[in-house]
Scaffold this motif. Structure first.
Motif, short mmCIF file in Angstrom:
data_model
loop_
_atom_site.label_atom_id
_atom_site.label_comp_id
_atom_site.label_asym_id
_atom_site.label_seq_id
_atom_site.Cartn_x
_atom_site.Cartn_y
_atom_site.Cartn_z
N LEU A 690 34.27 -38.75 22.25
CA LEU A 690 33.09 -38.98 21.65
C LEU A 690 33.46 -40.65 22.92
CD1 LEU A 690 31.94 -40.38 19.23
CD2 LEU A 690 33.93 -41.26 17.92
N ALA A 691 32.45 -41.73 22.86
CA ALA A 691 32.08 -42.57 23.14
C ALA A 691 31.17 -43.50 22.82
CB ALA A 691 31.38 -42.53 25.23
N ARG A 692 31.49 -45.29 23.12
CA ARG A 692 30.62 -45.86 22.20
C ARG A 692 30.55 -47.22 22.30
NH1 ARG A 692 35.57 -43.73 20.60
NH2 ARG A 692 36.61 -44.92 19.26
N GLY A 693 29.65 -48.27 22.93
CA GLY A 693 30.22 -49.39 22.99
C GLY A 693 28.81 -50.19 22.29
N GLY A 694 28.59 -51.14 23.30
CA GLY A 694 27.38 -52.51 23.11
C GLY A 694 27.84 -52.84 24.52
N ASP A 695 26.37 -53.51 24.96
CA ASP A 695 26.09 -53.58 26.24
C ASP A 695 24.93 -55.27 25.65
OD1 ASP A 695 27.17 -51.74 27.15
OD2 ASP A 695 25.32 -50.28 27.29
N LEU A 696 24.56 -56.02 26.82
CA LEU A 696 24.16 -57.10 26.81
C LEU A 696 23.51 -57.92 28.37
CD1 LEU A 696 23.28 -59.82 25.07
CD2 LEU A 696 25.01 -60.84 25.44
N LEU A 697 21.97 -58.15 28.33
CA LEU A 697 21.89 -58.67 29.68
C LEU A 697 21.36 -60.06 28.81
CD1 LEU A 697 20.82 -58.31 32.36
CD2 LEU A 697 18.98 -56.33 31.33
N PHE A 698 21.08 -61.10 29.96
CA PHE A 698 20.74 -62.05 29.43
C PHE A 698 20.81 -62.70 30.89
CE2 PHE A 698 21.56 -67.11 29.32
CZ PHE A 698 19.99 -66.82 28.67
N MET A 699 19.11 -62.87 31.19
CA MET A 699 18.07 -63.28 32.01
C MET A 699 17.35 -64.81 31.63
SD MET A 699 16.45 -60.57 33.39
CE MET A 699 17.38 -59.41 33.43
#
Length: 873
Positions: A690-699
């Motif tokens: 089980l893998a889970r997460g959150g990703d944020l990209l701001f430019m």
């Protein structure tokens, strides 16, 4: 033709009574017609000797440019009339120096391509405006603009169509070249925030209104200005959120809790099994050839073969040109060259590229400066590529051959501290050949029909001979040679319409995988996904000879359907059958996207993938299990893309991935023997994860600044039901729970670019050593062997690194130049890469007596410079 100077006393003032000689020429020489494609410019200087009558007695080249230009200058000088110098009215023999300046004539620049809608459908009637000219697209969305005398430079191309959002696209134009483009118009305008600042800063992408999630695009321009990436595309995508990495030693990718063998790689449609030099130091992709790279960390399209975690597709330049086009890059570590040349037939051209490293010299210099010690050794890499391209009307054919080579030799005597924890000899070598033929039929817009045949042959070998505790030579030798051959035939069809985009294809792949071993260490008692420090466990050698042949027949289809201007759905699937065993694998995905009135794009994607086992060792009858079935992952991604009213973009994704049918094995050698005694296979499908997460990209960017931030949160653990020591659910080695990278670039004008990048990452899990015990081996020798704690129960320290880069660009005649300098790991942070243990001593008469092995530390690379110069003609 201009008279510059009179000889006699050239550097002195004329004495009284002396009148200088003169020349009367009808005009400047003509530019040699056969040299127009070269774009050469410069000056030719002639010395013309004349007698008392003004007749020419000798004519010679004083400063040459090129044979054709020298001859043109001489021919022009012969049309001149001369008057000799006089002294008090008496004519004298003289020398007249003439110069001829040749300016390269401007050649036509052509801008052509397609204007398409959000699904890639051709847009007829769109206007394309640039440089005072306007073209209207035809029914296939195609347009063409030719400028006979447009000086080199850059500018914005305006594209408009009633009912669509107008948009401007930056372009760089060069005399004598054809620029092929694809302009995509949105259905409506977002924020009108285009900033026309320095062209060295990247533009901010528009939000993607399709349901595709987790996609990143890298261009050659991005690669050129990347900080601390060694000009390597895999090290650039390592900075994407959701990717765990060792960003200065290795370029391997660990995507959303998955391992390096759970990412698939393509080069122009050709699948690659080994895309790295020396196990991950650098990728095999030449930066000079890169056109674009598409990187997927989730929602993998069905056109790719099934994969559990990610996909990276590299697109190389076609090399199409009407005049010679040269690129060169010379840095402290590598030399790169690319040449695009026309072949004398309309539409026929070729491109060749070459890259060669000289890391050995680079690290020798660092050792001399005491920046690194003797435990750093340098690999050797070589790449060569040749491609022929022929375009006629709607048809385009490309033939490609690529050769890749790398290797390393290390000899370490007892008592030295080598990079790896052994004393002896280490040898690594790899060779790869790739050939492909591709034919594409343009059907208008993004629609096309493509046929491709390719072949790859990859052979790698490694060998290790150890020196054991007490500096005793050993006959323990481990060596293996692995090779893989792929023959792939595929056909792909894309049909793009105003409300539907359909992509479908079929593929047949014949694959042979083999591992020829002198002996390899029997590591079947190392638990699945366990990460150990570098320590000798004295595993017994085993000599398997796995050979696997596969015939894979697959078909896929994807459909993107626009229900309304604001709602788009997508579905796709791939079925793959191994003909010899009737084993099925494949993938399926559904997704949707909604665009809100505030221009927010909300996406959701769900999919499942079954990836066949790739390792021939795991499928070996003696070592592994030929009956292993594909591993499976199921993933859901929820995403948001939000443009901001000050030229900035935010992308946020939350995701969860469940894995099952994973290959597992016991975590002790006793467990291996127990299963063998019962007649059970050591490796079976039974693990989950089980893998889970959150990703944020701001430019975002302003007129002179570009800034970007990527953040990733991750939790990834897997369960091994065959584990009997400690826990059977534990984090994987790629469970880098926090990743971040902040970048800032400043460009005060179109010449200077200054950039910095700071990376901060949490430590990866490893299995610690709790102590050592003495055993007597089969040779009757005493050896220290380690005892381990629970698998992956501790973590390495956090990793951080600051790197800085400066670049200056200028034009030197027809050549575009760039000088760049980087300092990587400016703070010289001693980040731990792995722990290593020595061999200890077992002789009570030795100095210090009997001593257990002591722990040392191999760090990531220290502070290091990186300087180079780049040229384009």
């Amino acid at each position: 033709m201009t008279a510059l100077l009179v000889a006699l006393l050239l550097s002195q003032e004329l004495p009284d009574g002396l009148v200088a000689p003169s020349a009367d020429c009808p005009g400047p020489p003509d530019y040699p017609p056969n040299e127009k494609v070269t774009g050469i410019g410069g000056r030719v200087v002639l010395n013309v000797s004349i007698d008392e009558t003004g007749a020419v007695t000798k004519l010679e080249v004083f400063q040459a440019l090129a044979p054709a230009f020298d001859e043109a200058a001489i021919a022009s000088a012969k049309k001149c009339t001369f008057k000799p110098a006089t002294m008090n009215g008496k004519a004298l023999p003289s020398v007249v120096q003439l110069s001829a300046d040749f300016a390269p004539p401007l050649q036509p620049w052509t801008l052509e391509g397609d204007v398409v809608g959000e699904l890639g459908e051709p847009l007829a009637g769109a206007t394309v405006t640039f440089g005072g000219k306007t073209a209207t697209t035809d029914a296939a969305g195609h347009f063409s603009l030719t400028y006979p005398e447009l000086p080199p430079g850059d500018g914005w191309v305006q594209v408009a169509l009633a009912g669509k959002g107008d948009k401007a696209f930056p372009e760089v134009f060069r005399s004598g070249l054809t620029t092929r483009v694809r302009y995509q118009l949105p259905n409506e305008k977002t924020y009108e925030t285009r900033v026309e600042g320095s062209r060295l800063l990247p533009p901010i992408p528009e939000p993607d209104k399709t349901p595709q999630v987790s996609k990143f695009i890298v261009t050659k321009a991005d690669l050129d200005r990347a900080v601390g990436a060694y000009e390597d595309v895999t090290r650039v995508v390592q900075q994407a959120p959701g990717v765990a990495a060792d960003p200065d030693i290795l370029g391997t990718l660990f995507v959303r809790g998955g391992g390096p063998d759970e990412v698939i790689f393509y080069l122009d449609g050709v699948p690659l099994s080994n895309p790295y030099h020396l196990g991950g130091y650098l990728s095999i992709f030449n930066p000079q050839m890169l056109e674009t790279a598409e990187f997927y960390t989730g929602g993998i399209p069905a056109r790719f073969e099934p994969t559990l975690s990610g996909a990276l597709e590299i697109h190389y330049a076609t090399g199409e040109t009407k005049k010679p086009h040269l690129l060169a890059d010379l840095s402290m570590q590598t030399a790169m060259l690319r040449a695009d040349v026309p072949l004398g037939v309309e539409g026929l051209s070729a491109v060749v590229s070459f890259r060669r490293s000289y890391f050995e010299a680079y690290f020798a210099a660092l050792r001399a400066l005491k920046i690194v010690g003797s435990n750093f050794f340098a690999p050797e890499i070589t790449e060569a590529l040749a491609r022929v391209s022929f375009r006629r009307g709607r048809h385009h054919t490309m033939a490609t051959y690529m050769y890749v080579q790398d290797g390393i030799n290390l000899s370490a005597s007892p008592g030295e501290t080598p990079f790896f924890n052994f004393a002896g000899d280490l040898r690594l070598a790899n060779r790869m050949h790739l050939g492909s033929v591709q034919h594409t039929i343009d059907l208008g817009g993004d629609s096309n029909l493509k046929f491709q045949a390719s072949f790859t042959h990859d052979r790698s070998s490694s060998s290790v001979r150890e020196v054991l505790p007490g500096d005793t030579p050993s006959d323990r030798f481990f060596g293996q040679t692995a090779w893989r051959g792929d023959l792939t035939l595929r056909s792909d069809l894309v049909i793009a319409g105003p409300s539907n985009r359909i992509q479908a294809g079929v593929q047949f792949a014949h694959r042979e995988l083999s591992l020829l071993s002198s002996a390899i260490a029997d590591t079947r008692g190392n638990g699945a996904w366990a990460q150990y420090p570098s320590v000798s466990t004295y595993d017994q050698p085993i000599e398997p000879l796995p050979y696997v042949t596969r015939d894979l027949l697959s078909a896929y289809a994807e459909d993107t359907h626009k229900l309304t201007d604001n709602i788009t759905l997508e579905a796709g699937g791939r079925g793959q059958l191994e003909v010899r065993t009737s084993q099925f694998s494949g993938s399926a995905r559904v997704a949707g996207a909604v665009t809100l009135p505030i221009h927010s794009v909300i996406k959701v994607s769900a999919g499942v993938s079954l990836q066949p086992i790739q390792s021939p060792l795991l499928l070996d009858e003696r070592y592994g299990n030929p009956a292993l079935t594909p591993e499976r992952s199921s993933q859901v991604v929820l995403g948001l893309e939000q443009p901001l009213p000050f030229e900035a973009l935010v992308r946020l994704e939350l995701w969860v991935k469940y894995l099952d049918n994973l290959v597992v094995n016991p975590d002790t050698y006793a467990g291996v023997l127990e299963r063998e005694a019962r007649g059970d296979r050591v490796f079976v499908n039974g693990g989950t994860g089980l893998a889970r997460g959150g990703d944020l990209l701001f430019m975002g960017r302003t007129r002179h600044f570009f800034y970007g931030l990527s953040l990733g949160l991750l939790s990834s653990e897997r369960t091994n039901p065959l584990a009997t020591t400690g826990r059977n659910t534990y984090p994987v080695p790629w469970d880098q729970q926090f990743t971040s990278a902040f970048s800032l670039s400043w460009s005060p004008n179109d010449h200077w670019l200054f950039s910095g990048r700071f990376s901060l990452r949490s430590g990866r899990p490893y299995t610690p050593v709790t102590g050592f015990r003495l055993i007597t081996d089969d040779e009757g020798k005493l050896r220290w062997v380690p005892d381990f704690a629970a698998i992956n129960s501790e973590r390495y320290p956090w990793f951080y690194e600051l790197s800085l880069r400066g670049e200056y660009r200028w034009n030197f005649g027809p050549v575009k130049m760039a000088f760049y300098a980087e300092v990587m790991n400016v703070t010289n942070a001693m980040n731990a890469f792995t722990y290593i243990y020595g061999s200890g001593t077992t002789d009570p008469t030795a100095p210090g007596g009997v001593m257990q092995p002591e722990r040392g530390q191999v760090n990531h690379l220290p502070i290091r410079p990186f300087i180079g110069v780049r040229a384009e003609y």
